[in-house]
Scaffold this motif. Structure first.
Motif, mmCIF file in Angstrom:
data_model
loop_
_atom_site.group_PDB
_atom_site.id
_atom_site.type_symbol
_atom_site.label_atom_id
_atom_site.label_comp_id
_atom_site.label_asym_id
_atom_site.label_seq_id
_atom_site.Cartn_x
_atom_site.Cartn_y
_atom_site.Cartn_z
ATOM 1 N N GLY A 104 -9.453 17.175 -10.420
ATOM 2 C CA GLY A 104 -8.036 17.425 -10.191
ATOM 3 C C GLY A 104 -7.572 16.879 -8.848
ATOM 4 N N ILE A 105 -8.389 17.066 -7.825
ATOM 5 C CA ILE A 105 -8.036 16.567 -6.496
ATOM 6 C C ILE A 105 -7.976 15.045 -6.499
ATOM 7 C CG2 ILE A 105 -8.915 16.340 -4.136
ATOM 8 C CD1 ILE A 105 -9.988 19.225 -4.438
ATOM 9 N N SER A 106 -8.977 14.422 -7.121
ATOM 10 C CA SER A 106 -9.009 12.961 -7.164
ATOM 11 C C SER A 106 -7.807 12.402 -7.926
ATOM 12 C CB SER A 106 -10.315 12.502 -7.831
ATOM 13 O OG SER A 106 -10.337 11.101 -7.993
ATOM 14 N N THR A 107 -7.458 13.027 -9.048
ATOM 15 C CA THR A 107 -6.317 12.572 -9.854
ATOM 16 C C THR A 107 -5.024 12.653 -9.060
ATOM 17 O OG1 THR A 107 -7.381 13.226 -11.923
ATOM 18 C CG2 THR A 107 -4.984 13.019 -11.930
ATOM 19 N N ALA A 108 -4.820 13.785 -8.356
ATOM 20 C CA ALA A 108 -3.584 13.977 -7.605
ATOM 21 C C ALA A 108 -3.495 13.001 -6.442
ATOM 22 C CB ALA A 108 -3.500 15.418 -7.096
ATOM 23 N N GLN A 109 -4.601 12.772 -5.745
ATOM 24 C CA GLN A 109 -4.580 11.850 -4.602
ATOM 25 C C GLN A 109 -4.310 10.417 -5.058
ATOM 26 O OE1 GLN A 109 -8.062 12.163 -2.145
ATOM 27 N NE2 GLN A 109 -7.626 14.290 -1.510
ATOM 28 N N GLU A 110 -4.917 10.016 -6.159
ATOM 29 C CA GLU A 110 -4.687 8.664 -6.676
ATOM 30 C C GLU A 110 -3.225 8.474 -7.079
ATOM 31 O OE1 GLU A 110 -7.405 7.864 -9.817
ATOM 32 O OE2 GLU A 110 -9.199 8.100 -8.572
ATOM 33 N N ALA A 111 -2.651 9.478 -7.746
ATOM 34 C CA ALA A 111 -1.249 9.381 -8.169
ATOM 35 C C ALA A 111 -0.336 9.296 -6.955
ATOM 36 C CB ALA A 111 -0.879 10.593 -9.025
ATOM 37 N N ALA A 112 -0.617 10.088 -5.923
ATOM 38 C CA ALA A 112 0.219 10.092 -4.720
ATOM 39 C C ALA A 112 0.134 8.763 -3.990
ATOM 40 C CB ALA A 112 -0.205 11.233 -3.799
ATOM 41 N N ARG A 113 -1.065 8.235 -3.833
ATOM 42 C CA ARG A 113 -1.216 6.962 -3.117
ATOM 43 C C ARG A 113 -0.561 5.817 -3.888
ATOM 44 N NH1 ARG A 113 -6.945 8.995 -1.375
ATOM 45 N NH2 ARG A 113 -6.586 9.359 0.853
ATOM 46 N N SER A 114 -0.606 5.883 -5.207
ATOM 47 C CA SER A 114 0.044 4.851 -6.008
ATOM 48 C C SER A 114 1.558 4.893 -5.818
ATOM 49 C CB SER A 114 -0.321 5.045 -7.482
ATOM 50 O OG SER A 114 0.343 4.101 -8.298
ATOM 51 N N LEU A 115 2.124 6.108 -5.759
ATOM 52 C CA LEU A 115 3.560 6.237 -5.550
ATOM 53 C C LEU A 115 3.961 5.722 -4.169
ATOM 54 C CD1 LEU A 115 6.246 7.280 -6.710
ATOM 55 C CD2 LEU A 115 5.759 9.484 -5.630
ATOM 56 N N VAL A 116 3.171 6.036 -3.164
ATOM 57 C CA VAL A 116 3.458 5.535 -1.810
ATOM 58 C C VAL A 116 3.388 4.013 -1.786
ATOM 59 C CG1 VAL A 116 2.620 5.483 0.576
ATOM 60 C CG2 VAL A 116 2.700 7.657 -0.673
ATOM 61 N N LYS A 162 12.452 5.105 1.253
ATOM 62 C CA LYS A 162 13.617 5.116 0.366
ATOM 63 C C LYS A 162 13.476 4.074 -0.743
ATOM 64 C CE LYS A 162 17.727 5.543 2.155
ATOM 65 N NZ LYS A 162 18.041 6.860 1.581
ATOM 66 N N GLY A 163 14.312 4.258 -1.776
ATOM 67 C CA GLY A 163 14.494 3.207 -2.766
ATOM 68 C C GLY A 163 13.671 3.299 -4.026
ATOM 69 N N LEU A 164 13.037 4.445 -4.313
ATOM 70 C CA LEU A 164 12.303 4.548 -5.562
ATOM 71 C C LEU A 164 13.270 4.676 -6.739
ATOM 72 C CD1 LEU A 164 9.408 6.954 -4.525
ATOM 73 C CD2 LEU A 164 9.166 4.576 -5.256
ATOM 74 N N ALA A 165 12.832 4.198 -7.899
ATOM 75 C CA ALA A 165 13.658 4.244 -9.108
ATOM 76 C C ALA A 165 13.203 5.378 -10.014
ATOM 77 C CB ALA A 165 13.565 2.906 -9.847
ATOM 78 N N ASN A 166 14.030 5.692 -11.018
ATOM 79 C CA ASN A 166 13.676 6.745 -11.973
ATOM 80 C C ASN A 166 12.332 6.479 -12.640
ATOM 81 O OD1 ASN A 166 16.070 8.076 -11.473
ATOM 82 N ND2 ASN A 166 17.134 7.246 -13.249
ATOM 83 N N THR A 223 -6.333 14.737 14.684
ATOM 84 C CA THR A 223 -5.948 13.322 14.790
ATOM 85 C C THR A 223 -6.226 12.563 13.501
ATOM 86 O OG1 THR A 223 -8.130 12.798 15.722
ATOM 87 C CG2 THR A 223 -6.342 13.292 17.274
ATOM 88 N N ASP A 224 -7.067 13.139 12.639
ATOM 89 C CA ASP A 224 -7.438 12.433 11.414
ATOM 90 C C ASP A 224 -6.341 12.529 10.364
ATOM 91 O OD1 ASP A 224 -9.844 11.743 12.546
ATOM 92 O OD2 ASP A 224 -10.894 13.504 11.764
ATOM 93 N N GLY A 225 -5.911 13.759 10.073
ATOM 94 C CA GLY A 225 -4.881 13.939 9.075
ATOM 95 C C GLY A 225 -5.306 13.422 7.716
ATOM 96 N N PHE A 226 -4.309 13.021 6.912
ATOM 97 C CA PHE A 226 -4.567 12.479 5.582
ATOM 98 C C PHE A 226 -3.813 11.166 5.447
ATOM 99 C CE2 PHE A 226 -3.416 11.818 1.133
ATOM 100 C CZ PHE A 226 -4.647 11.964 0.495
ATOM 101 N N SER A 227 -4.496 10.155 4.982
ATOM 102 C CA SER A 227 -3.906 8.820 4.886
ATOM 103 C C SER A 227 -3.494 8.511 3.448
ATOM 104 C CB SER A 227 -4.910 7.773 5.370
ATOM 105 O OG SER A 227 -4.377 6.479 5.224
ATOM 106 N N TYR A 228 -2.199 8.210 3.274
ATOM 107 C CA TYR A 228 -1.696 7.768 1.980
ATOM 108 C C TYR A 228 -1.817 6.251 1.826
ATOM 109 C CZ TYR A 228 0.490 12.323 0.955
ATOM 110 O OH TYR A 228 0.718 13.650 0.677
ATOM 111 N N ALA A 229 -1.766 5.554 2.945
ATOM 112 C CA ALA A 229 -1.847 4.091 2.952
ATOM 113 C C ALA A 229 -2.120 3.669 4.389
ATOM 114 C CB ALA A 229 -0.544 3.472 2.442
ATOM 115 N N ASP A 230 -2.337 2.384 4.591
ATOM 116 C CA ASP A 230 -2.525 1.896 5.955
ATOM 117 C C ASP A 230 -1.314 2.259 6.798
ATOM 118 O OD1 ASP A 230 -4.925 0.839 5.196
ATOM 119 O OD2 ASP A 230 -4.141 -1.199 4.875
ATOM 120 N N ASP A 231 -1.563 2.883 7.925
ATOM 121 C CA ASP A 231 -0.512 3.260 8.876
ATOM 122 C C ASP A 231 0.462 4.299 8.304
ATOM 123 O OD1 ASP A 231 0.558 3.105 11.434
ATOM 124 O OD2 ASP A 231 2.076 1.632 10.848
ATOM 125 N N VAL A 232 0.025 5.021 7.290
ATOM 126 C CA VAL A 232 0.845 6.128 6.745
ATOM 127 C C VAL A 232 -0.056 7.362 6.651
ATOM 128 C CG1 VAL A 232 2.300 6.955 4.873
ATOM 129 C CG2 VAL A 232 2.248 4.518 5.404
#
Length: 908
Positions: A642-654, A681-685, A734-743
């Protein structure tokens, strides 16, 4: 009053003289002439009175328009009202106000009644204006003093010229009798009083509802006031209509009629179903209103769902065309906020408080006391552990309360396990036997009582507010005294030992019952509720909450034992109720009319497709409007998959958002984290729907399912653009969670509910294979609803006025946030992603939370839907009828509606 020739003290004396003279001439046909004569007479005694009185009237009129207590929606466009001020020294309102003082009601509570009834009467019909007719709705709180409010309204209305008062007092005889006695005590409707210029003519009494033949001759005297408290029974309502129809037209047109419909959501609305009983009652109530040429219909209820679903296009029906008002929450009132998690925001540090007052009964015990199915031949209830504990605590709490007050007062326990009459008698016998056995072995019972005392006495200590915590020896001595006088009674349609409270005989009673205990009837001194019955109807469940109310000196002693899942059900229903009240307040801010209000509520967010009360016979068609609302995932899958599925979906959206718009807007998070929240900004339906197809959402959140979201956007979101906010919490270093490079964002702590208070089986069987679902109860903070707008303001992308407006909104004022969002960014939706710390820990003293203990950080989802003013009002769902509930309640109603309940009243 402004400066005038008379000082304040002299003016008050002169005003009393004026009201006395005016009262003495109230029987005169020409009241305008009587008014002028009274002014002239007082002017001779107090020079300058007329000028001072005119200033007083103007000030009072302005003050009425400035009253801020409660929220009102009206159709009069803010025109000056006919009603300026209540009588102050001589009249029904001054007498009632004094009665309230004598009962010990706090001054602020009396002022609340005064202010709110001024506001209501201001928008009722002018009884002196022939042909003026108005309909309104007053929304109170369950067990919050609505009777006191409409009693004050009656007093002021009579002082202002109303001469016929009809109170529709619910479906049950004992509720009608309770209301009748209350009005007799508070208004003196059964008394003969001299030199008042007014005479109450009661057409009902404590033992008699309205008769079929009542001579209306007394109505010709304008000093007579007809008053009747009537049960919502077909024949009794027909008698009221006949009485009005028998009054000569020229007389009735000048006799303002006030119809108070108490518990107005019950039976009055037409459900358009095949249940003849309810349809007939609706027809009869409408026939009463049709017979009123001049007057007001004021519906009172704490659960107005059915009222606001009345078709406003039907002029002959009882939709509140002219005004709707929310009464203020009274001081000292214990409501849903005290018992349940109403707010559902992560701003609440914890939810310990909602478990201070409530216990949950498990399925095994509930099945012993609440039989399923129609066959009762094998039903053999016993006093389960939880019921025994509840009874013992009732006796202990009563003892503690009496120690605190130094006096005996009515003390009640409610046992409501089923709506079925036969269950009540068997349950009553079991409880009575338990009380008897305990009393006969009282000296062997101390250890068991003491164990319950130690478990409960400090459980809600935060609500004690300085009241004493007596030592065990003192409590035990008083407990033995209380135990000796406990009685057990049944209150339902078939019982002959009904629950009646009197000042001469103090009750310490365990009341077993059904519908009569779940609607309208006040249980005096209610300390403990043992409540297992459920319903598929919002208003039915909320009305069953007899534990709401005023609990002076024993707020910390109140307890509720509830059946499986009911804590969550009530929390949800209480949130829906709060949202409906918020709709009224928001419409008032936007100067909308009640017809606009009807559309908004019929499009009310939430699961309102289950709002139809089964007792009313059929489903109410309701709408599920999502525009401008927020949704959040509180059920998260912490399994590795479940964790892996949610993280993959979130990173794909970012990734999709960065591809559309590489610029990132930032807002520094509060706390120790060095990371900022990020706005893209700017995501579509289609981006949002694709994300939901890859991100698991609990089936409990039906409107965040991909197909439902896609369907809604096709209907209402053609022009929608979506903002993506990656919410940064204070954790993660300082580590936090990374959605993408520099995010990268900081982590948020959301410890889940302990298994004692919640388990995944409540979501049903439709869960992913291998899932490990937890309940975090709340994900979003209060002002996350406008977090994207705050980021835009930080970046200088809003106007100065818009930025200032956003900055001034309190973080807990959802109405203001929703209103601002609809103006600033009506076509923008928001997706908020939260990274939940895998090591989220509860507070050290938390009893309801546990550690997350997950293999990775979880992803929580919040959604703010775009505004949808043009949301199709024809989109609706039919309510399924719960047939067993309906049949059994109709069985109970058949007992209630027996004509054996009535004694014919004599013609006055």
């Amino acid at each position: 009053m402004t400066d005038s020739a008379l000082d304040q003290d002299t003016f008050r004396i002169a005003l009393g003289a004026y009201e006395g003279i005016k009262e003495a001439s109230s029987s005169k046909e020409n009241q305008d002439s009587a008014h002028r004569e009274a002014l002239s007479m007082v002017e001779k005694m107090f020079k300058g009175f007329i000028e001072a009185y005119e200033e007083y009237e103007e000030d009072s009129r302005n003050a009425t328009e400035r009253i801020k207590i409660g929220h009102l929606i009206r159709t009069d466009g803010g025109l000056a009202s006919w009603y300026s001020t209540p009588k102050q020294t001589i009249g029904e309102w001054p007498s009632y106000r004094n009665r309230l003082k004598e009962t010990g009601l706090p001054p602020e509570a009396i002022k609340a009644i005064d202010d709110s009834t001024n506001r209501i009467l201001t928008h009722c019909a002018n009884p002196k204006a022939t042909g003026d007719r108005r309909k309104g709705l007053v929304i109170g709180y369950v067990q919050s003093g609505k009777t006191a409010n409409y009693t004050g309204l009656i007093a002021k209305a009579v002082d202002a010229g109303y001469r016929i008062v009809v109170v529709l007092a619910g479906l049950y005889t004992n509720l009608r009798v309770q209301t009748q006695i209350r009005l007799q005590q508070d208004l003196g409707t059964a008394e003969v009083r001299e030199n008042r210029g007014l005479a109450w003519i009661p057409l009902t009494s404590g033992s008699a509802d309205i008769a079929g033949e009542v001579s209306p001759g007394f109505v010709s005297n304008p000093g007579n006031v007809a008053v009747m408290v009537v049960k919502k029974h077909e024949r009794r309502l027909a008698n009221v209509a006949k009485f009005l129809q028998d009054i000569p037209d020229e007389t009735l047109r000048s006799r303002g009629v006030l119809v108070i419909d108490d518990e107005s959501d019950q039976a009055t609305p037409n459900t358009q179903a095949a249940k003849d009983l309810v349809s007939t009652i609706n027809k009869r109530v409408k026939s009463i209103w049709e017979a009123v040429p001049t007057g007001s219909y004021v519906a009172y209820t704490a659960t107005p769902f059915a009222n606001v679903f009345i078709d406003p296009a039907d002029a002959g029906d009882l939709y509140p065309d002219d005004f709707a008002m929310v009464l203020p929450k009274p001081g000292g009132y214990m409501g849903s906020d005290d018992f349940f998690d109403v707010h559902q925001t992560a701003d609440e540090a914890d939810d310990e408080a909602i478990h201070q007052l409530a216990h949950e009964v498990d399925d095994a015990e509930a099945s012993v006391l609440a039989p399923k199915g129609r066959d009762l031949s094998s039903f053999a209830p016993t006093t389960t552990d939880s019921l025994e504990k509840a009874i013992r605590w009732f006796i202990l709490a009563t003892a503690v309360r009496e120690i605190r007050t130094g006096a005996r007062k009515h003390s009640s326990m409610l046992v409501h396990t089923s709506q079925r009459i036969h269950v009540h008698s068997r349950t009553k016998d079991v409880i009575a036997d338990f009380i008897k056995d305990v009393a006969l072995s009282v000296f062997e019972q101390e250890a068991r009582f003491r164990s319950v005392f130690e478990d409960e006495i400090d459980r809600a200590a935060t609500l004690r507010h300085g009241e004493i915590r007596p030592d065990w020896a003192t409590v035990w001595e008083k407990t033995q005294e209380v135990l000796a006088r406990v009685t057990v009674k049944i209150d339902n349609g078939a019982s002959d030992d009904r629950l009646v409270y009197s000042e001469s005989e103090i009750e310490t009673v365990i009341a077993v019952g059904g519908g009569t205990l779940s609607r309208g009837l006040t249980l005096e001194g209610l300390v403990v509720s043992y409540f297992l019955r459920s319903s598929n109807a919002y208003d039915t469940l909320l009305q069953m909450g007899r534990w709401f109310g005023f609990r002076p000196k024993y707020r910390d002693l109140v307890r509720v034992w509830m059946g499986p899942g009911l804590l969550d059900d009530y929390a949800h229903l209480a949130r829906v109720e709060n949202e409906l009240r918020d709709e009224v307040a928001l419409m008032a801010q936007e100067n909308k009319t009640p017809r606009d209000f009807a559309v908004k509520v019929r499009s009310h967010p939430g699961r309102l497709e289950i709002t139809s009360p089964g007792k009313m016979g059929s489903a109410v068609l309701v709408r599920a409007g999502l525009g401008g609302t927020r949704r959040q995932t509180i059920y998260l899958d912490r399994s590795s998959r479940g964790i892996s599925t949610a993280q993959e979906a979130a990173r794909s959206l970012v990734k999709d958002a960065l591809a559309k718009n590489s610029s990132k807007l930032l807002r520094q998070s509060k706390g120790k984290s060095s990371h900022s929240s990020v706005l893209l900004k700017g995501l579509a339906n289609s981006d949002i729907v694709d994300f939901l197809r890859s991100y698991w959402v609990s089936p409990a959140e039906r409107w965040l399912q991909p197909d439902a979201m896609e369907d809604w956007l096709l209907r209402h979101g053609h022009n929608t653009s979506w903002n993506l906010v990656l919410v940064s919490g204070p954790g993660g270093g300082t580590d936090g969670f990374s959605y993408a490079d520099d995010v990268t964002v900081g982590l948020s702590s959301r410890p889940p509910m302990a298994s004692k208070y919640w388990t995944p089986d409540r979501l049903g069987s439709d869960l992913p294979v291998g899932s490990d679902v937890v309940n975090i109860r709340a994900l979003m903070s209060g002002d996350d609803y406008i977090l994207d707008l705050k980021i835009l303001a930080d970046e200088g992308l809003l106007s100065d006025d818009q930025s200032a407006e956003i900055a001034q909104i309190p973080r807990d004022d959802f109405n203001l946030m929703k209103s601002a969002r609809s103006r600033i960014s009506p076509d923008e939706g928001v997706v908020l992603l939260y990274t939940i710390d895998r090591d989220s820990l509860p507070k050290k003293d938390s009893k309801t939370r546990t550690s997350m203990d997950a293999d990775g950080n979880l992803i929580g989802l919040g959604v703010v839907f775009p505004n949808a003013e043009a949301e199709d009002p024809g989109e609706y769902w039919a309510v399924p009828i719960e047939e067993p509930t309906t049949d059994e309640e109709l069985e109970e109603l058949s007992h209630q509606d027996s004509e054996d309940d009535y004694v014919a009243t004599e013609t006055p």
